[in-house]
Design an enzyme around this catalytic site. Structure first.
Site, PDB file in Angstrom:
ATOM      1  CE1 TYR A 188     -52.105  13.419  -7.150  1.00  0.00           C
ATOM      2  CE2 TYR A 188     -49.878  13.348  -6.967  1.00  0.00           C
ATOM      3  CZ  TYR A 188     -50.980  13.605  -7.426  1.00  0.00           C
ATOM      4  OH  TYR A 188     -51.392  14.526  -8.172  1.00  0.00           O
ATOM      5  CD  GLU A 236     -45.082  16.717  -5.261  1.00  0.00           C
ATOM      6  OE1 GLU A 236     -43.916  16.897  -6.038  1.00  0.00           O
ATOM      7  OE2 GLU A 236     -44.852  16.084  -4.365  1.00  0.00           O
ATOM      8  CG  HIS A 272     -50.866  18.584  -7.506  1.00  0.00           C
ATOM      9  ND1 HIS A 272     -50.482  18.415  -8.060  1.00  0.00           N
ATOM     10  CD2 HIS A 272     -50.978  17.111  -7.143  1.00  0.00           C
ATOM     11  CE1 HIS A 272     -49.699  17.948  -8.594  1.00  0.00           C
ATOM     12  NE2 HIS A 272     -50.436  16.819  -7.687  1.00  0.00           N
ATOM     13  CD  GLN A 284     -47.967  28.017 -23.045  1.00  0.00           C
ATOM     14  OE1 GLN A 284     -48.631  28.103 -24.188  1.00  0.00           O
ATOM     15  NE2 GLN A 284     -47.585  29.016 -22.801  1.00  0.00           N
ATOM     16  NE  ARG A 300     -41.362  13.636  -5.466  1.00  0.00           N
ATOM     17  CZ  ARG A 300     -42.093  14.087  -6.799  1.00  0.00           C
ATOM     18  NH1 ARG A 300     -42.528  13.027  -8.086  1.00  0.00           N
ATOM     19  NH2 ARG A 300     -42.303  15.146  -7.312  1.00  0.00           N
TER      20      ARG A 300
END
Length: 673
Positions: free
Chosen positions: A168, A166, A254, A341, A216
């Site tokens: 990081y 992701e 991201h 949301q 991961r």
């Protein structure tokens, strides 16, 4: 025989056996930093363990101060902190569950002034520029990961997950665009992957062989210059050799400009990526992203896409997902709709995570739905999201509930929302409510208009008004022109819409209407192949980062989206999904205008003034998306009779069609009845 034999099959890891193939994926939920956070996390994770999850992975915990998401962010660096985590691990183990702690270093995504990275390159989604780690600091950071893993073991965790995906810190070392080092930690791919391999190797040395170590792995970066498939496979093999027990596959950084988990992403759209790694390593592989039903999970495992499935948000939506699958009650599962949301939007806004369809998620200790001591007769008027949540929750607590609605089906404006391409998952929410209302013996009376006299004379102990909203008509000359339509007419398919359309109002409803009218009809949110092609994802993973040129069909209409506000069009949309809607409409050629003053509507179209200059938006159809008014006629009539009904949902606040607030409000009221 079970309906889900692959999903429910145990997994022997040698030193321990997982009871099934469901891994609860990591989510940073905000409780990590909250007051009484460990007690609340204990209740949250224990509920998922009780619901049958094979292995839980916590939200990310930093191995040092630089790695925290923000000032005050969660880290595990001392034995005193490890003792606090015991509250969580003990609670999970009491329920028979297993739990691993994710170790996450935010790298250049951190929101504090001490952020670090392999190289001093600013992330496009962060205003702060990181400082490049020195060689000594790289070594120290590796040891910080090792210490954190050892402390997690001391805290009672069954394992750790090393977050290498992701975008990081670890991912930043691996990818060439973010690693421009010229020492042994940069340059060749062998050097760039040394950082994660050393972390895994040294962690394994410290914790021993009987401890789960998940890595991961970023399978598909979705950024320019990202890793190739050959590089990903090489890293996976090196990580396995270094001591990983399981490899969990991650999708997208991201900062990637391609949706990966929003509801517009088809179910299981990225699971093919994990399948490409199957056979290249011998450790179990986990696949993830938009897997929200036991049927899909079972099929993916049966097809050999992976050895386990990662369910994160689906276990926010329903902590009993696995148990209900085991009991062969899939219709009773409260399905995740991928809306973001109340989960990711909350996380990236610094708020505690919850779930639109399950407000109790992460709030188990303060939103307690205990059986009632006094059974009462309750009338709920309006079967939209607020009324449905209130009626179902009240019935579960033991009240006798009658639910009225004048429409022929439940759902209110959820039935409108699910007509928008990319929001089909709302149909699952309505399926869930239909099933559960019947299971709880709620007296559902559809096609039934009620008035104050009927309710007042029926002897109800509590009356709840959830009658929703009605569209607001703006004071623009010409709103009675034949070309003018309301958004409900459009989304319900009850009106003919021309090829040139002006949409007045650019809130959530305006964007829904624009997407509905410009959709080319290829079902991109349901067909992974179409979705991947439209967004430019290389489905063969032959390119760096897995990117290719988007292939899009033309829009069937010319649409112009306008708003009075001078702020950026779409600025009020969801924190983590707004960019998707804006990008989608841009691809479809939708014009967007802010700061418009509406002058009139006539045969020529919509006349506006922008920056003092008059403009004509030539349009065959003008669609009004100019807000809503609360529908409170029945509420006012009951007050006039001296009764004190409750008011919830859009009938209470009609700012936008906010299902999150409506379901939360309905649930909380029912908890108090």
């Amino acid at each position: 025989m079970s309906a889900y034999p692959h999903l429910l099959r145990p997994l022997d890891l040698g030193f321990t056996t997982l009871p099934n193939r469901v891994l609860m994926g990591s989510m940073h939920v905000g409780l990590e930093e909250a007051e009484h956070g460990f007690e609340r996390m204990a209740a949250f994770y224990a509920a998922r363990a009780r619901g049958g999850v094979g292995l839980i992975v916590t939200g990310g915990i930093a191995p040092n101060a630089e790695g925290r998401p923000a000032e005050g962010g969660a880290a595990l660096t001392t034995e005193a902190q490890a003792a606090e985590h015991r509250i969580v691990t003990d609670a999970v183990h009491r329920e028979g569950g297993r739990i691993a702690m994710q170790i996450l270093h935010f790298g250049r995504y951190a929101g504090h002034r001490d952020l670090v990275a392999p190289s001093a390159i600013k992330a496009p989604i962060n205003p702060l520029t990181p400082r490049a780690l020195t060689e000594d600091e790289v070594e120290r950071t590796i040891e910080d990961f090792v210490r954190c893993a050892a402390l997690a073991q001391q805290a009672g965790y069954d394992g750790v997950e090393i977050m290498g995906s992701e975008g990081y810190l670890i991912n930043e070392f691996i990818a060439a665009p973010t690693n421009r080092r010229e020492d042994r930690w940069g340059g060749s791919y062998e050097n760039r992957m040394r950082f994660p391999v050393e972390i895994v190797r040294r962690v394994r040395e410290r914790v021993g062989s009987d401890f789960i170590l998940i890595y991961r792995l970023s399978m598909l970066d979705l950024i320019p210059g990202g890793s190739t498939l050959a590089e990903v496979v090489a890293l996976a093999r090196a990580v396995e050799a270094a001591g990983a027990t399981i490899i969990n596959t991650g999708i997208g950084w991201h900062e990637a400009r391609i949706p990966t988990i929003a509801t517009c992403v088809p179910r299981g759209a990225y699971t093919w990526v994990t399948r490409k790694l199957m056979g290249s390593v011998t450790v179990p592989l986990v696949t993830s992203n938009r897997i929200n039903t036991p049927e899909l999970a079972e099929q993916l495992l049966a097809d050999g896409c992976a050895d386990l499935v990662s369910l994160a948000r689906p276990l926010l939506a329903d902590p009993e997902f696995v148990a209900k699958a085991e009991q062969e009650r899939p219709q009773a599962i409260n399905t995740c709709i991928g809306c973001n949301q109340a989960c990711l939007d909350h996380t990236f806004s610094g708020r505690i995570t919850s779930c639109l369809v399950n407000p109790q998620a992460c709030h188990e200790t303060e939103l307690v739905l205990a059986p009632t001591r006094l059974r009462r007769r309750v009338a709920v008027v309006g079967a939209g999201p607020a009324g449905l949540a209130c009626a179902l929750t009240a019935a579960r607590r033991g009240h006798a509930v009658t639910l009225y609605d004048a429409a022929e089906e439940i759902g209110g404006q959820l039935n409108v929302a699910r007509q928008v391409p990319g929001k089909e998952e709302f149909g699952e929410t309505l399926r869930y409510f239909r099933h559960e209302l019947a299971a709880e013996q709620v007296d559902v009376r559809l096609s039934t208009a009620v008035d104050a006299d009927l309710l007042a004379g029926a002897g109800y102990d509590e009356i709840v008004i959830a009658t929703g909203v009605r569209p607001r008509t703006p004071e623009i000359p010409g709103t009675d022109h034949p070309s003018v339509l309301g958004y409900l007419d459009v989304l319900r398919g009850k009106a003919e819409v021309g090829e040139r359309v002006a949409v007045v109002g650019a809130g959530g409803i305006g964007f829904d209407v624009a997407e509905y009218l410009t959709d080319p009809g290829e079902a991109a949110s349901l067909d992974p192949a179409v979705f991947l092609a439209q967004w430019g994802v290389d489905a063969e993973h032959t390119t760096p980062g897995g990117l290719t040129s988007p292939v899009r069909s033309p829009s069937p209409r010319q649409v112009h989206l306008l708003q009075r506000r001078t702020s950026k069009v779409g600025a009020g949309l969801g924190r983590t999904t707004g960019w998707i809607h804006r990008t989608e409409l841009k691809h479809r050629g939708v014009a967007m205008t802010a700061g418009a003053s509406y002058e009139r509507i006539d045969d020529e179209g919509l006349h506006v003034t922008v920056d003092g200059e008059p403009q004509l938006i030539a349009a065959d159809t003008v669609v009004l998306c100019t807000g809503q008014e609360p529908e409170r006629g029945l509420y006012d009539a009951l007050l006039a009779k001296g009764l004190t009904p409750h008011l919830i949902g859009g009938a209470d606040v009609a700012a936008e069609l906010d299902a999150k607030r409506a379901i939360d409000q309905g649930t909380r009221l029912a908890a108090q009845l």
